[in-house]
Design a protein around this motif. Structure first.
Motif, PDB file in Angstrom:
ATOM      1  N   ASP A  65     -11.818 -11.873   3.429  1.00 58.71           N
ATOM      2  CA  ASP A  65     -10.544 -11.437   3.970  1.00 58.71           C
ATOM      3  C   ASP A  65     -10.443  -9.920   3.434  1.00 58.71           C
ATOM      4  N   GLN A  66      -9.844  -9.022   3.982  1.00 55.95           N
ATOM      5  CA  GLN A  66      -9.487  -7.699   3.941  1.00 55.95           C
ATOM      6  C   GLN A  66      -8.409  -7.593   2.981  1.00 55.95           C
ATOM      7  N   SER A  67      -7.342  -8.390   2.847  1.00 56.89           N
ATOM      8  CA  SER A  67      -6.295  -8.303   2.223  1.00 56.89           C
ATOM      9  C   SER A  67      -6.451  -8.944   0.512  1.00 56.89           C
ATOM     10  N   ARG A  68      -6.329  -7.996  -0.343  1.00 53.58           N
ATOM     11  CA  ARG A  68      -6.456  -8.246  -1.627  1.00 53.58           C
ATOM     12  C   ARG A  68      -5.384  -9.381  -2.199  1.00 53.58           C
ATOM     13  N   ALA A  69      -4.102  -9.061  -1.374  1.00 56.22           N
ATOM     14  CA  ALA A  69      -2.849  -9.981  -1.882  1.00 56.22           C
ATOM     15  C   ALA A  69      -3.223 -11.335  -1.399  1.00 56.22           C
ATOM     16  N   GLY A  70      -3.747 -11.643  -0.222  1.00 54.06           N
ATOM     17  CA  GLY A  70      -4.107 -12.973   0.120  1.00 54.06           C
ATOM     18  C   GLY A  70      -5.162 -13.655  -0.584  1.00 54.06           C
TER      19      GLY A  70
ATOM     20  N   SER B 182     -15.925 -18.505  -3.656  1.00 51.48           N
ATOM     21  CA  SER B 182     -16.446 -17.418  -3.766  1.00 51.48           C
ATOM     22  C   SER B 182     -15.528 -16.433  -2.868  1.00 51.48           C
ATOM     23  N   LEU B 183     -14.754 -15.488  -3.414  1.00 50.64           N
ATOM     24  CA  LEU B 183     -13.801 -14.686  -2.682  1.00 50.64           C
ATOM     25  C   LEU B 183     -14.500 -13.382  -2.672  1.00 50.64           C
ATOM     26  N   THR B 184     -14.251 -12.723  -1.274  1.00 49.21           N
ATOM     27  CA  THR B 184     -14.911 -11.294  -1.040  1.00 49.21           C
ATOM     28  C   THR B 184     -14.002 -10.497  -0.285  1.00 49.21           C
ATOM     29  N   GLN B 185     -13.401  -9.498  -0.910  1.00 49.05           N
ATOM     30  CA  GLN B 185     -12.597  -8.415   0.088  1.00 49.05           C
ATOM     31  C   GLN B 185     -13.460  -7.695   0.714  1.00 49.05           C
ATOM     32  N   THR B 186     -13.480  -7.911   2.277  1.00 45.85           N
ATOM     33  CA  THR B 186     -14.063  -7.183   3.161  1.00 45.85           C
ATOM     34  C   THR B 186     -13.577  -7.290   4.577  1.00 45.85           C
ATOM     35  N   ASP B 187     -13.768  -6.425   5.369  1.00 39.54           N
ATOM     36  CA  ASP B 187     -13.384  -6.516   6.805  1.00 39.54           C
ATOM     37  C   ASP B 187     -14.377  -7.652   7.532  1.00 39.54           C
ATOM     38  N   ALA B 188     -13.433  -8.572   8.046  1.00 39.92           N
ATOM     39  CA  ALA B 188     -14.388  -9.526   8.856  1.00 39.92           C
ATOM     40  C   ALA B 188     -15.256  -8.967   9.957  1.00 39.92           C
TER      41      ALA B 188
END
Length: 218
Positions: free
Chosen positions: A60-65, A83-89
């Motif tokens: 997900d792009q949202s750090r808060a989410g 495993s969480l990755t901050q990125t634009d899908a």
């Protein structure tokens, strides 16, 4: 800060939304293994899949989410499965033939859908639900740009084996169950128009299909 960061931070979007009833009901027929949740938000699908035994990559792009998703997973004792990755899908480099299950809820990404489908293993299953264009709908994007046209999602998945498809309108009561895309505490009078597809990465004229007796019980 993105709009979604603000929504998640301010509590405009629920911290603990449930998965779609369709995903919950059909999961027994999905292959086990590794899953990808695209645009996970606060972990609607990712946490649920982890609880069911999947090793889940959530993007997900949202750090808060992602922070809320991590906290929810920890509360349920499944943080080690995520495993969480901050990125634009829409910009993500989807690995090929990697995931046994891919889920997308309420995120329009048809321009990358072929890459998402290529990320499925042979026999892997795609679950995708999103808002439809409808004059009755009051839930979801305010304009039609980010909604699907009639049959648009179905047609985009016809290169897979479609196991289930539904386009429906729901009129949830206040406090009604989650999974419809209605994401506020006060749901009364709000109308949700959604399309849901479940499709398997398989081909051929003769295949097995899941039983659907549960549909009459919804």
């Amino acid at each position: 800060m993105t709009t979604w960061d603000e929504r998640f931070r301010d509590g405009d979007y629920p911290r603990d939304p449930g998965p779609s009833p369709v995903l919950r009901a059909m999961l027994d027929g999905f292959p086990e293994g590794r899953a990808l949740d695209v645009a996970t938000g606060t972990g609607r699908n990712a946490v649920f899949l982890a609880e069911q035994g999947y090793d889940v990559d959530a993007i997900d792009q949202s750090r808060a989410g992602l922070r809320i998703t991590r906290e929810r997973a920890a509360e349920r004792g499944v943080a080690d499965r995520l495993s969480l990755t901050q990125t634009d899908a829409k910009e993500y480099d989807y690995p090929t033939s990697t995931y046994d299950v891919v889920t997308i809820s309420f995120f329009r990404t048809l321009d990358r859908l072929n890459d998402v489908k290529e990320a499925l293993t042979p026999g892997g299953v795609l679950f995708y639900q999103h808002h439809l264009r409808s004059p009755e709908a009051t839930v979801g994007p305010s304009g039609d740009r980010y909604r699907f046209r009639a049959n648009e999602l179905l047609n985009a998945c016809l290169d897979l084996t479609v196991l289930y498809y539904e386009a429906s309108t729901e009129y949830p009561e206040a406090g009604a169950g989650a999974g419809t895309g209605v994401d506020t505490e006060d749901r009364e009078g709000r109308v949700s128009a959604t399309a849901t597809v479940v499709a398997r990465n398989s081909h051929g004229g003769s295949q097995s299909y899941p039983e659907t007796h549960w549909l009459s019980e919804r």
